[in-house]
Structure formats: structure tokens, C-alpha cells
Enzyme design. Sequence first.
Site, PDB file in Angstrom:
ATOM      1  CG  ASP A 182      -0.036   5.136   2.909  1.00 28.44           C
ATOM      2  OD1 ASP A 182       0.318   3.983   2.256  1.00 28.44           O
ATOM      3  OD2 ASP A 182       0.528   5.561   3.939  1.00 28.44           O
ATOM      4  CD  GLU A 184      -2.467   1.161   1.668  1.00 28.11           C
ATOM      5  OE1 GLU A 184      -1.821  -0.157   1.499  1.00 28.11           O
ATOM      6  OE2 GLU A 184      -2.118   2.006   2.126  1.00 28.11           O
TER       7      GLU A 184
END
Length: 668
Positions: free
Chosen positions: A352, A381
Site C-alpha cells: 500500500d 501503488e
Amino acid sequence: MKMGSNYLAILGVTTVTTVMSCSPAKKEYASFELYPVRTGSLTEMEYTPLATKFYLWSPTAEEVRLMLYDAGEGGHAYETVKMEPTEDGTWTTSVDKNLLGKFYAFNVKINDKWQGDTPGINAHAVGVNGKRAAIIDWKTTNPEGWESDRRPSLKSPADMIIYEMHHRDFSVDSTSGIKNKGKYLALTEHGTMNSDKLLTGIDHLIELGVTHVHLLPSSDYASIDETKLEENHYNWGYDPANYNVPDGSYSTDPYQPATRVKEFKQMVQALHRAGIRVIMDMVYNHTFNTVESNFERTVPGYFYRQKEDGTLANGSGCGNETASERPMMRKFMIESVLYWIKEYHIDGFRFDLMGVHDIETMNEIRKAVNKVDPTICIYGEGWAADTPQYPADSLAMKGNVSHMPGIAVFSDELRDGLCGPVWKKEKGAFLAGVPGAEMSVKFGIVGAIEHPQVRCDSVNYSQKPWAEQPTQMISYVSCHDGLCLIDRLKASMPGATPEQLVRLDKLAQTVVFTSQGIPFIYAGEEVMRDKQGVDNSYKSPDAVNAIDWRRKTTNGDIFMYYKRLIDLRKSHPAFRMGDAEKVRKHLEFLPVEGQNLIAFRLKDHANGDSWEDIIVAFNSRMTPARLEVPVGKYTVVCKDGVIDVRGLGTQTGPEVIIPGQSALIMYK
């Protein structure tokens, strides 16, 4: 129990068996870089029936106490033990009795202030709500046959097909036919069906053909009160508390520390037996809170980045950002990843807000994982929520992914080239028939690599290719975050008919599955799931988030299209070359007239494919489009929203017609 100035008064109602002596001299360091690094493992507890040893890294502590409890919550410590300072800033003690079934917490004194109870930064088992660590018999947590559990084979990351899932979403609805709704065990139940006898649960995943299940955060997180699960509160779980323990809300009994461990393993084992690998969504970039976090109560300041004025940096947008570049945070992340692989047989990790982390740490994680099994995937990400407090050229951002071999990132170029800018949901792009996004889609089709026919000056977000290999790009149109695909189409095309929505849904995923990156779909999209237009459903109720399995009946045509699209990709290596040079050699974009039309050829038995030439075309116009193709006789396998690898008829060049709002795939 929080420890403050009244700590001694609280001790009056407990049994203290160790005499407290004067604390050692306070240790001060000129900078975090000078803090000692603990050698060996970061283990904080070693149990045997005769004695249990405890360790805690806290180099600035003046005193450290270990509290022993009978229960995972409530009550007072029945024994408090003073820990002794040793080398590398580590404190230790040994309790010479059998502590099986007991719970414990540490309390650290710094600058004459007790920081408050913490299970430590590296607890592997905890009581309800994760406030105290637990001592369990690990042998009892292994399901039958666990020793022979093996991850399904994977020849290349290009062969991956990822299905992103939240435990509750997937199984909690009454239409799922699943007994253990919203639990780890939901994914162990075979034979579950909706009311029309169509498969749900794990059998649905097998039928669909995905290779990897990406689980939204499943390590212990803070926002759900595990003592009040009957209230059915919902959260995605991006608020980490204990990184190395499965969350209790998805277990059948969060009060029993061993239960969540065993049930998580049962889930992994069942998925492995089904031929599906398991990916963990890890949120190392921030913690739920700061002052009361396990990191801060152990070594204040060290695990977080600070701005020049001393305030907390906030690259996560959640109040803090972790300092992955500091040796002990880097060591913690590497050990944590390896622990999930070793103890739970995890097959991959999604990071994340990976852009908060530094490149060196991500590369060290990749190297450590490669020593175990190089087929374990790592992606994340390639951005942060705000500007991290660290040099931009040293962060694991999308633009720096060429410096991170074996690590992939999501392509927002492809996503928004298809759907429109994610922050302007009413604005469409290629799918909505808006001209100008074609080059962004082409950028995604080749896998974000350098390609002679992709002009990056016309790509939406990237002025240069960022991937060295196509397998460093995740292809997707939607995920848990933002509008799901059907809601995105409705928002950007409010006048679209139900038939048009179906056509565009199929078109979008055909782009994803014929692109050279790693395809990724959001759970439920294969049955046209919607979330009633809610784009940030992180704490929305089940009424918004749950998959209604009746949709598999009403949208059976969509499901069959997705299933056959996956089968097409699996059957034909031309769609998953996995090598930049092969893509440049074999993937050629064809000239088209006008906009909202993209076509390419996979030529010369690309990647050893049995099909010599494959033509793929995407027409987002509402009207049919003409396309010039090399002369020859072609077998059509996808046309007008229907896929059949056995063939849908033949077509002869040099001109073919692509129906509006659909894809055409044919070969010779």
C-alpha cells in the site's frame, strides 16, 4: 491498561515478584542514524515449557517492564518483571515457568515517563483487539497436511491473473450460500451456490480461472472492535496495529489467539489446493495512530519520518509515514514479509502506498524473497498520498520502478486512459468515446515499456516509459479504491443504456487481458458488481460493499465472457510475452482512421504461440469501424461481445468491420 503517573498505584493491586532497582543511565543519540541495530532476529518472545525468554529493542529506554496477564483483555497483570539491558539496545528477561496460554505486554520508561502498554512491534499472536501478545502452542495452529502444503506452480509473472478481494465482500451476503460468512473459513467451503445453483465462493474462483487472490489487509488492524462483531461494522483494514498477526474479526473466535492463526492457514491451504496463490495487502507505510502505536511506545520517533520542524511527516495522508530507510524499520519490513512466507505460506505481497518507502528497502525485500522463492510476487501503488519526507529520486514511486527489478506497480495511465481521470468521475475517456486517450491506452497495452510506436508526449501521466519489463506493470480498470467499473461507466456516461454498459464493461476488460502487463480485476466485476456509486466505501455497510451473488444469474453472460477471456489469455502466450524485447519485436500497432479506435497485431507466432498472426482491435465508437489488416483468412474468436476460442466464423482481409463499443480478436 495505560501506564502513566499513577503506575505505582496500579501496581499496588498486582503481585510484583521482581524487586525494582535503579534504572540505568539514560541513553541519548545525536540522530536516529546512530541508534544501534539489533543483530539476529527481531523475535520478542521464545517459549518452551520450562521457560520463556522475552526481548525488546528499545535503545533509549531507562527501564522496561514485562507484564504477564491471564486474559487477553481486562484485569491487571498478575506479575510484573523487570527487564535488563543488553547489547544493541535490546532488553531481555526470562520467566522460568510454563507460560502457555498466558498474555503479555511491555511498558517502556523514557524521560521518566512510562510510554504505555504495548504487545511489542513484532507480536505473532495476540488477544482480542491486539492489545496484548499471546503465548500459544504453534504446533496446534497447523491444519492437517500443512507440512505438505505447496504453492501452485508459476512459470512467469506474466502468467498471473489477480483477483482483488475483501473477506466480507466476497462471502457475507445471504445469497452466497456460504456458512462462514465474512470469515477466513469462507474460502475453504466447496460446493456453495446461489439460489439458482450457480457456484459461489472458492469454486467460483476455480471456475473463473484466476491464478492469484489478492486479500485486502488481513493482518491485525485497529478500526474494528473485535468484542462487538455483532454490530457488523465494516472497514477495508488500512489501519494497521499488529503487522504479523491475522486480524481477529475474520476468525470465528477473536478471543482465542490460536484460532485466527489456524483458520488463516486453512484458508491458504484450501486456495493452494484449488491451484490459486495468495497475496497479502501490506500497509507498512503508516500506522493507525502514532502516539499510542506499538512503534512509538517502544522507540519514540524512530519508526516515523519527521519534517524539519520536528512534526510528523504525512506522506500517507493518514497522520504519519514510516521511515523505511532507517535500519531497524527496514529490518522489520524484511523480517515481516519473510515471516508471512514461512509461517503462512503466502505467495505474494501488495504494498500500500509503496511510494512512501525507499527504493533500497524494496530492493532488499525483493532480494530476501528471491532467496526463498523468486516466483513470489511483489507489487504496489507507485505513489504516495502526499509528498513524503524523503528525496523523491530515492522513493519507490512509479517513475523509479526501472530501479526495482522484479517489482511491479499499478498503471493509472491505462486505467484513466480507459475510464477518465479518477478524481473527476463525471469525465470519461476512451470507453466513453472521448478522443485523445488512445496513446495512454497503447502505453498500457505494451506494459509501460519503451516501444517505437508509443509516443509518451501524448500519454496522460508519464512522459517516458517507466517499466523495464512488461511484468512490472499491473493492468487494471478498477480496484477497491475508487468507483468500481460499472459505477465508473455510469458516472461518466449517465445516458448509457444497460446494453451499452455491458458492451463497455466487456471492452474494458478485454483491453486489460490482452495487454502485456499483469491483469488485475476487482472481485465481483465478473458479475457486474456495483457499489451504488460510492467511490470510497472503506467503511460503508455490507449493503454497499457485499457482492450480491444473484448477479451471477442475471449477468451470466458477463461472467462467461470474463471466464473465456481468462482462458484466451492462458491458452495463448502471445498475450503474455513477459519480455520487453519480445513485445517490441512481435507487437505492432496498426494504422487506423479517426479516433476511439485502437488496433494491434501480434505477429510471427509471438512468444511461441500456435497462432501465427493475431489481430486485436478496440472500438469505443457507438458505430462500427473499418480496419485495414494484412491480407489473409482469419478465424474470429472475439466479436460483438462474444468470445469462443474454437472460433466464431472467418473473416478475410484486407478490410474488416469492428462493431461499435466492442473488441475484435482474430487470428491466422
